[in-house]
Design an enzyme around this catalytic site. Structure first.
Site, PDB file in Angstrom:
ATOM      1  N   SER A 203      61.244  59.500 -66.483  1.00 32.94           N
ATOM      2  CA  SER A 203      59.895  58.928 -66.590  1.00 32.94           C
ATOM      3  C   SER A 203      59.137  59.388 -67.828  1.00 32.94           C
ATOM      4  CB  SER A 203      59.135  59.232 -65.312  1.00 32.94           C
ATOM      5  OG  SER A 203      59.863  58.695 -64.231  1.00 32.94           O
ATOM      6  N   ARG A 218      58.872  59.650 -77.173  1.00 32.99           N
ATOM      7  CA  ARG A 218      58.127  60.918 -77.246  1.00 32.99           C
ATOM      8  C   ARG A 218      58.083  61.514 -75.847  1.00 32.99           C
ATOM      9  NH1 ARG A 218      54.418  56.861 -78.542  1.00 32.99           N
ATOM     10  NH2 ARG A 218      53.742  55.903 -76.621  1.00 32.99           N
ATOM     11  N   ASP A 256      59.951  55.689 -63.509  1.00 35.34           N
ATOM     12  CA  ASP A 256      59.443  55.653 -62.129  1.00 35.34           C
ATOM     13  C   ASP A 256      58.667  54.385 -61.801  1.00 35.34           C
ATOM     14  OD1 ASP A 256      57.387  56.426 -63.791  1.00 35.34           O
ATOM     15  OD2 ASP A 256      56.919  58.296 -62.757  1.00 35.34           O
TER      16      ASP A 256
HETATM   17  C1  BGC Z   1      55.350  58.564 -68.808  1.00 32.69           C
HETATM   18  C2  BGC Z   1      55.810  57.344 -68.050  1.00 32.69           C
HETATM   19  C3  BGC Z   1      55.721  57.599 -66.570  1.00 32.69           C
HETATM   20  C4  BGC Z   1      54.351  58.110 -66.188  1.00 32.69           C
HETATM   21  C5  BGC Z   1      54.236  58.433 -64.716  1.00 32.69           C
HETATM   22  C6  BGC Z   1      53.990  59.026 -68.320  1.00 32.69           C
HETATM   23  O1  BGC Z   1      53.634  60.210 -68.953  1.00 32.69           O
HETATM   24  O2  BGC Z   1      55.291  58.304 -70.190  1.00 32.69           O
HETATM   25  O3  BGC Z   1      57.136  57.008 -68.390  1.00 32.69           O
HETATM   26  O4  BGC Z   1      55.992  56.403 -65.896  1.00 32.69           O
HETATM   27  O5  BGC Z   1      54.055  59.273 -66.920  1.00 32.69           O
HETATM   28  O6  BGC Z   1      55.163  59.367 -64.320  1.00 32.69           O
END
Ligand code: BGC
Length: 523
Positions: A203, A218, A256
């Site tokens: 995620s 990133r 996620d």
């Molecule tokens: C991430 C996402 C993720 C979200 C919730 C963010 O910081 O970049 O990919 O879906 O957090 O977990």
């Protein structure tokens, strides 16, 4: 290795039957701030006390121990309906830009998850979820008709692990998965020698050329493991699986939110958008391929549908043109490991809300307004004020605010007066409400881009803020009505199905079915 917590559940999940929405109420500026008193500019140009300052001293009686703060900064926590609508417009344009060109700030990542699950997906899958706080490994058995069984183990990630070399982090995931599969074989859950398809939920924003590939754009949520950004995390994780001899084959990389979208739709087909409001924040929805110009060269049927991982936490990063930031937000941003990045997320997500409140309190301490004569070193430690404290403060049912007494004495060795506690609670409300209202802006941008307002839609939502912060969902609904008026009631959030376990397994199953049928096998 950290001891896992393990659980097993079986579910015949049914769509949610009740949704509560609040009556439409507009919110007023800086309400509920009993002790926030506007500080006048104290001096005229000639240096003498201004008339305003003299009136202020005369007219407003301030009980001696109440905090007197400059409300100008606090008022920036309040987002008016008009401001919300402006944010939604800018947000919508940003989403469209991300779909049209690669490498935009909000990357609008095509996920190669084609359309919705049929509900008939079956089979056994492994799922690994590397989220913001925990590592979770699961064995999911999809039994068709929207049903599933899941066995899982969770491992807490340490702060050091989040900063150590990326390959080491993936090796740890491989090691945990190996322990889990060994146990599952021992328990007869699957056979020795069998290789299970694996859905990997990672995620963090990754740009994808195909479903089993993803270059980390990133790190977010305070992760900083070196030698990972710019690399294919699937390739890195494959190496770790080989190192530990794990009987698994990665078939899909998801985040996620995409998993949540698919899992929620699997059990409730009215779901069209999924959001995570946890340590980080993000959304995913299903887009028409013809409306994703940046992948036109792939020759995918324009009438097909593909899930988009918005990565909306990056909205307004770097330029900071659209979101009203307080000086506390700017302090958080500038002292973070990623200054300028994840601007939207830094105002909303669970990782930051406690820190925002802590910074306001620290300023009051510096000004000598609260905790006079007490040793405040504990609360001066960055990130020591957990966002869970805000939830507890807002939900304290006692007149004396005993819960808040407990938080400050137990965790920070600080005595508080009732007036201070009321004030801190009001501050928590401001911070929590802003997070929910900004979240509503993001949802509204997708709703309005996709034209879902008239017919309405269901938004599957998950994450600690959504699940545990009192009133968060109601405030999101209230925000949607502030943006859209009465029609905002057509958009209803509900607690989503487990995206990174069940969702990831369903995505793996859908991918196998698609590839076996020869549909875009190279994607
Ligand atoms: C991430 C996402 C993720 C979200 C919730 C963010 O910081 O970049 O990919 O879906 O957090 O977990």
């Amino acid at each position: 290795m950290a001891a896992p917590s393990s659980s097993s559940q079986s579910s015949t999940a049914t769509p949610p039957t009740t949704h509560t929405t609040l009556a439409y109420t507009r919110t007023s500026e800086v309400e509920d701030l009993p002790h926030a008193t506007k500080k006048p500019s104290a001096h005229q140009e000639d240096g003498r006390p201004s008339q305003e300052a003299r009136d202020y001293v005369r007219v407003i009686p301030i009980p001696p121990r109440w905090p007197v703060v400059d409300t100008e900064d606090l008022s920036r926590f309040t987002i008016t309906p008009q401001r919300m609508r402006m944010i939604v417009e800018a947000f919508k344009e940003t989403l469209e830009l991300g779909l049209s060109k690669p490498k935009q700030v909000v990357p609008m990542i095509p996920t190669y998850v084609f359309g919705w699950p049929s509900g008939t997906e079956r089979g056994e899958y492994l799922a690994v979820d590397l989220g913001g706080t925990n590592l979770r490994v699961c064995l999911v058995r999809l039994t068709g008709a929207g049903k599933f069984e899941i066995t899982q183990s969770k491992y807490r990630l340490t702060e050091e692990q989040k900063q150590e070399d990326g390959q080491k982090l993936f090796d740890f995931c491989g090691e945990c998965l190996k322990a889990f599969t060994d146990l599952s074989i021992e328990n007869g859950e699957f056979k020795q020698g069998e290789i299970l398809p694996l859905g990997f939920t990672f995620s963090y924003p990754c740009s994808q050329d195909k479903i089993d590939h993803g270059e980390l754009i990133r790190w977010t949520k305070g992760f900083g493991a070196p030698n990972t950004e710019g690399r294919d995390v699937v390739e890195m994780f494959r190496k770790s699986l080989a190192l530990h001899n794990v009987p698994a084959e990665i078939v899909a990389l998801t985040c996620d939110t995409t998993g949540t979208l698919i899992a929620s739709h699997y059990v409730n087909p009215a779901t069209k958008i999924a959001c995570i409001f946890g340590t980080g924040c993000n959304a995913a929805y299903m887009e028409r391929v013809r409306d994703i110009p940046k992948i036109a060269h792939l020759g995918i049927d324009p009438d097909a549908e593909m899930a988009i991982n918005c990565e909306w936490g990056a909205f307004d990063s770097f330029e900071h043109e659209h979101l009203p930031r307080t000086k506390y937000d700017i302090m958080i941003d500038e002292s973070s490991n990623k200054p300028g990045e994840q601007a939207f997320e830094k105002l909303i997500s669970g990782r930051y809300l406690g820190e925002i409140l802590r910074l306001v309190i620290c300023q009051l301490i510096d000004e000598g307004t609260v905790f006079l004569g007490q040793n405040s070193y504990k609360i001066e430690i960055p990130y020591s004020f957990d966002t869970a404290f805000l939830s507890l403060m807002e939900s304290d049912p006692t007149d004396e605010l005993l819960m808040i007494i407990g938080i400050f004495t137990h965790f920070f060795a600080l005595e508080t007066t009732l007036a201070e506690r009321q004030f801190f609670r009001a501050l928590a409300k401001l911070v929590g409400r802003r997070a929910a209202r900004l979240s509503a802006c993001g949802i509204a941008a997708i709703v309005s881009k996709m034209g879902y307002l008239e017919e309405g839609c269901s938004v599957g939502a998950d994450g600690s803020l959504y699940n545990k912060y009192p009133g968060f969902a109601d405030r999101v609904h209230e925000g949607l009505q502030d943006i859209f008026g009465e029609k905002g009631r057509n958009i209803v959030t509900h607690h989503a199905e487990d995206g990174s376990g069940i969702g990831s397994a369903i995505v793996a199953a859908m991918t196998k079915v698609r590839k076996d049928a020869g549909l875009y096998p190279s994607l």
